[in-house]
Design an enzyme around this catalytic site. Structure first.
Site, PDB file in Angstrom:
ATOM      1  N   TYR A  53      18.227 -34.571 -36.789  1.00 34.43           N
ATOM      2  CA  TYR A  53      19.162 -33.674 -37.498  1.00 34.43           C
ATOM      3  C   TYR A  53      20.611 -34.094 -37.350  1.00 34.43           C
ATOM      4  O   TYR A  53      21.486 -33.467 -37.921  1.00 34.43           O
ATOM      5  CB  TYR A  53      18.965 -32.218 -37.048  1.00 34.43           C
ATOM      6  CG  TYR A  53      19.014 -32.007 -35.551  1.00 34.43           C
ATOM      7  CD1 TYR A  53      20.224 -31.970 -34.874  1.00 34.43           C
ATOM      8  CD2 TYR A  53      17.842 -31.862 -34.813  1.00 34.43           C
ATOM      9  CE1 TYR A  53      20.262 -31.797 -33.497  1.00 34.43           C
ATOM     10  CE2 TYR A  53      17.874 -31.691 -33.442  1.00 34.43           C
ATOM     11  CZ  TYR A  53      19.088 -31.660 -32.786  1.00 34.43           C
ATOM     12  OH  TYR A  53      19.124 -31.501 -31.432  1.00 34.43           O
ATOM     13  N   LYS A  54      20.880 -35.128 -36.552  1.00 39.53           N
ATOM     14  CA  LYS A  54      22.263 -35.596 -36.391  1.00 39.53           C
ATOM     15  C   LYS A  54      22.548 -36.637 -37.472  1.00 39.53           C
ATOM     16  O   LYS A  54      22.622 -36.303 -38.644  1.00 39.53           O
ATOM     17  CB  LYS A  54      22.483 -36.085 -34.965  1.00 39.53           C
ATOM     18  CG  LYS A  54      22.464 -34.920 -33.967  1.00 39.53           C
ATOM     19  CD  LYS A  54      22.480 -35.330 -32.519  1.00 39.53           C
ATOM     20  CE  LYS A  54      22.461 -34.084 -31.620  1.00 39.53           C
ATOM     21  NZ  LYS A  54      22.050 -34.371 -30.252  1.00 39.53           N
ATOM     22  N   ASP A  90      17.717 -42.176 -24.573  1.00 40.85           N
ATOM     23  CA  ASP A  90      17.868 -41.137 -25.575  1.00 40.85           C
ATOM     24  C   ASP A  90      18.813 -41.675 -26.645  1.00 40.85           C
ATOM     25  O   ASP A  90      19.966 -42.025 -26.345  1.00 40.85           O
ATOM     26  CB  ASP A  90      18.430 -39.865 -24.914  1.00 40.85           C
ATOM     27  CG  ASP A  90      18.387 -38.667 -25.850  1.00 40.85           C
ATOM     28  OD1 ASP A  90      18.561 -38.866 -27.064  1.00 40.85           O
ATOM     29  OD2 ASP A  90      18.189 -37.537 -25.350  1.00 40.85           O
ATOM     30  N   ARG A  93      35.960 -32.927 -30.894  1.00 39.37           N
ATOM     31  CA  ARG A  93      35.064 -34.044 -31.195  1.00 39.37           C
ATOM     32  C   ARG A  93      34.943 -34.230 -32.707  1.00 39.37           C
ATOM     33  O   ARG A  93      34.772 -33.255 -33.446  1.00 39.37           O
ATOM     34  CB  ARG A  93      33.711 -33.676 -30.579  1.00 39.37           C
ATOM     35  CG  ARG A  93      32.700 -34.769 -30.503  1.00 39.37           C
ATOM     36  CD  ARG A  93      31.543 -34.316 -29.656  1.00 39.37           C
ATOM     37  NE  ARG A  93      30.702 -33.339 -30.366  1.00 39.37           N
ATOM     38  CZ  ARG A  93      29.386 -33.228 -30.219  1.00 39.37           C
ATOM     39  NH1 ARG A  93      28.748 -34.021 -29.376  1.00 39.37           N
ATOM     40  NH2 ARG A  93      28.700 -32.327 -30.882  1.00 39.37           N
ATOM     41  N   PHE A 103      23.333 -35.568 -21.738  1.00 40.72           N
ATOM     42  CA  PHE A 103      23.295 -34.245 -22.366  1.00 40.72           C
ATOM     43  C   PHE A 103      22.556 -33.301 -21.416  1.00 40.72           C
ATOM     44  O   PHE A 103      21.494 -33.651 -20.907  1.00 40.72           O
ATOM     45  CB  PHE A 103      22.564 -34.366 -23.698  1.00 40.72           C
ATOM     46  CG  PHE A 103      22.728 -33.179 -24.592  1.00 40.72           C
ATOM     47  CD1 PHE A 103      23.805 -33.102 -25.454  1.00 40.72           C
ATOM     48  CD2 PHE A 103      21.800 -32.149 -24.586  1.00 40.72           C
ATOM     49  CE1 PHE A 103      23.953 -32.005 -26.306  1.00 40.72           C
ATOM     50  CE2 PHE A 103      21.945 -31.052 -25.423  1.00 40.72           C
ATOM     51  CZ  PHE A 103      23.024 -30.985 -26.289  1.00 40.72           C
TER      52      PHE A 103
HETATM   53  C1  LIG Z   1      21.479 -33.242 -29.477  1.00 37.91           C
HETATM   54  C2  LIG Z   1      20.862 -33.698 -28.220  1.00 37.91           C
HETATM   55  C3  LIG Z   1      19.756 -33.027 -27.660  1.00 37.91           C
HETATM   56  C4  LIG Z   1      19.207 -31.774 -28.284  1.00 37.91           C
HETATM   57  O1  LIG Z   1      17.891 -31.520 -27.929  1.00 37.91           O
HETATM   58  P1  LIG Z   1      17.014 -30.515 -28.823  1.00 37.91           P
HETATM   59  O2  LIG Z   1      15.769 -30.321 -28.079  1.00 37.91           O
HETATM   60  O3  LIG Z   1      16.831 -31.156 -30.161  1.00 37.91           O
HETATM   61  O4  LIG Z   1      17.791 -29.246 -28.986  1.00 37.91           O
HETATM   62  C5  LIG Z   1      19.187 -33.552 -26.517  1.00 37.91           C
HETATM   63  N1  LIG Z   1      19.692 -34.673 -25.937  1.00 37.91           N
HETATM   64  C6  LIG Z   1      20.758 -35.317 -26.436  1.00 37.91           C
HETATM   65  C7  LIG Z   1      21.276 -36.535 -25.765  1.00 37.91           C
HETATM   66  C8  LIG Z   1      21.389 -34.840 -27.577  1.00 37.91           C
HETATM   67  O5  LIG Z   1      22.457 -35.454 -28.055  1.00 37.91           O
END
Ligand SMILES: *Cc1c(COP(=O)(O)O)cnc(C)c1O
Length: 392
Positions: free
Chosen positions: A204-205, A179, A351, A108
């Site tokens: 939140y996911k 992660d 997705r 990400f």
């Molecule tokens: C959703 C997601 C994020 C989001 O980071 P935030 O700081 O919560 O906005 C970061 N890394 C990954 C791999 C994600 O899927």
């Protein structure tokens, strides 16, 4: 399995819980109680009387139970980007004689951005080496300080072999940082057995704690007492209310706390975690594979213009399915307008996430029926579906 516990709008099939989980019904009263009953009535006394101060550790332990972490090895707070930074800084400090952060191009972007920013502040000759997802194992050698990966690729759903890569990282003396943004609440993971030094994720996911809910960080218990926190905030101090001018880290993972936690959002997280009591992550995973397989089978049969962008083998796929289509953005907007909510990721990925807590086979069949109409009749080919919004 637990659909009745969520507020799901009438007429919507929600296939985007991998981005933002839906509202747990119980969160409404929990937030109200915390707001009116605690903040309103207790005022500052809420930190002690309502347990706000301990809540990051309490919730950390509840999340820990879902990811195979020992008691007192997980704490919540901040955002995932911040937790990525903290873990990486700590990992780099454990390998002062090595200079490479190894990651992959499927990570990400914020994880990579945080690494770039951290490198600038470390005052060391560090390199962020970003390789193709399938080439990570080949690039693990004794120059690697930290292997920083996301278990499930946010775009394609491709899943790394977390055990094999962690073993390989350790074999070359590298620190392993995972992660779990698309893992926690989607499939089993056993951090204790895995032995990775650090893991981070968001709530939140698949954990359904709402927009802006705090992230979590895991530090392997045997190294926690030696971790040197880069973000040495007062709530990670051993005695925050001594107001000592010098920083001294708190015990174990508590030192990864930074500042004041989001009390109202933790109320939502607490209600969201109640839903997981008694749920087997193995069952969730089995159901998600079944739903994803059904979806792929039906979409391929009825929407020949879509190309599967996720691994076909469910063992190599997370809890989402991606299809590529050249007008994917417009097609997704047309689906959303008809009540099938997924999302779009550049450059051409449509997705769809499958969260068995509230998605069943009927939802999948209904979604595919609408997709077949949108795709085969080119219902997406209208100007109002082409204009990009800020959040895709
Ligand atoms: C959703 C997601 C994020 C989001 O980071 P935030 O700081 O919560 O906005 C970061 N890394 C990954 C791999 C994600 O899927």
């Amino acid at each position: 399995m637990k659909k009745h516990l969520f507020h799901l709008p009438e007429g919507i099939v929600y296939l985007d819980g991998n981005s933002l989980g839906p509202l747990p019904r119980a969160a409404v009263s929990e937030i109200e109680q915390t707001t009116v009953g605690e903040w309103g009535e207790l005022l500052i006394r809420g930190w002690n009387a309502a347990g706000w101060f301990q809540q990051p550790a309490v919730l950390g332990n509840r999340i820990g139970a879902l990811i195979g972490a020992a008691e007192n090895s997980v704490v919540v707070g901040d955002t995932l980007s911040i937790k990525v930074y903290q873990a990486l800084a700590a990992g780099l400090n454990m390998r002062p004689d090595r200079r490479v952060i190894l990651s992959d191009s499927g990570n990400f972007p914020t994880d990579l951005y945080m690494a770039e920013g951290l490198i600038k502040t470390m005052g060391r000759d560090l390199e962020l080496r970003v390789v193709a997802p399938d080439a990570v194992a080949d690039h693990l050698d004794d120059s690697v300080a930290v292997m920083m990966l996301t278990h499930v690729n946010y775009r394609t759903g491709q899943m790394h072999d977390i055990e094999a890569l962690t073993k390989r990282a350790h074999a070359v003396g590298a620190v392993a940082q995972w992660d779990l943004a698309h893992t926690a609440g989607a499939m089993p993971v056993d951090l204790t057995a895995l032995g990775a030094e650090f893991a981070v994720g968001c709530t939140y996911k698949y954990l359904n704690a709402g927009p802006g809910a705090p992230a979590f960080i895991y530090v392997r218990p045997d190294i926690a007492a030696d971790v040197d926190p880069a973000l040495s905030g007062w709530l990670g101090h051993v005695e925050p209310f001594a107001f000592d001018p010098a920083y001294r880290p708190a015990a174990a993972v508590q030192r990864m706390r930074v500042g004041t936690p989001p009390v109202l959002q933790m109320a939502a997280l607490s209600a969201a975690l109640d839903i997981w009591d008694g749920v087997s992550m193995q069952d969730i995973r089995a159901a998600s594979v079944e739903l994803s397989e059904l979806f792929i089978h039906e979409v391929e049969a009825r929407c020949p213009m879509l190309t599967l962008a996720s691994p076909r083998d469910p063992a190599r796929r997370g809890s989402q399915v991606s299809f590529s289509f050249s007008d994917g953005y417009a097609a997704m907007q047309a689906l959303i307008a008809r009540g099938v909510i997924g999302d779009f990721r550049e450059p051409d990925i449509m997705r769809f996430g499958f969260a068995p807590l509230y998605i069943d086979r009927d939802d999948v069949m209904k979604a595919v029926g609408i997709m077949a109409a949108v795709m085969n009749d080119r219902l997406w080919d209208r100007p109002e579906y082409m204009a990009r919004k800020a959040v895709t």
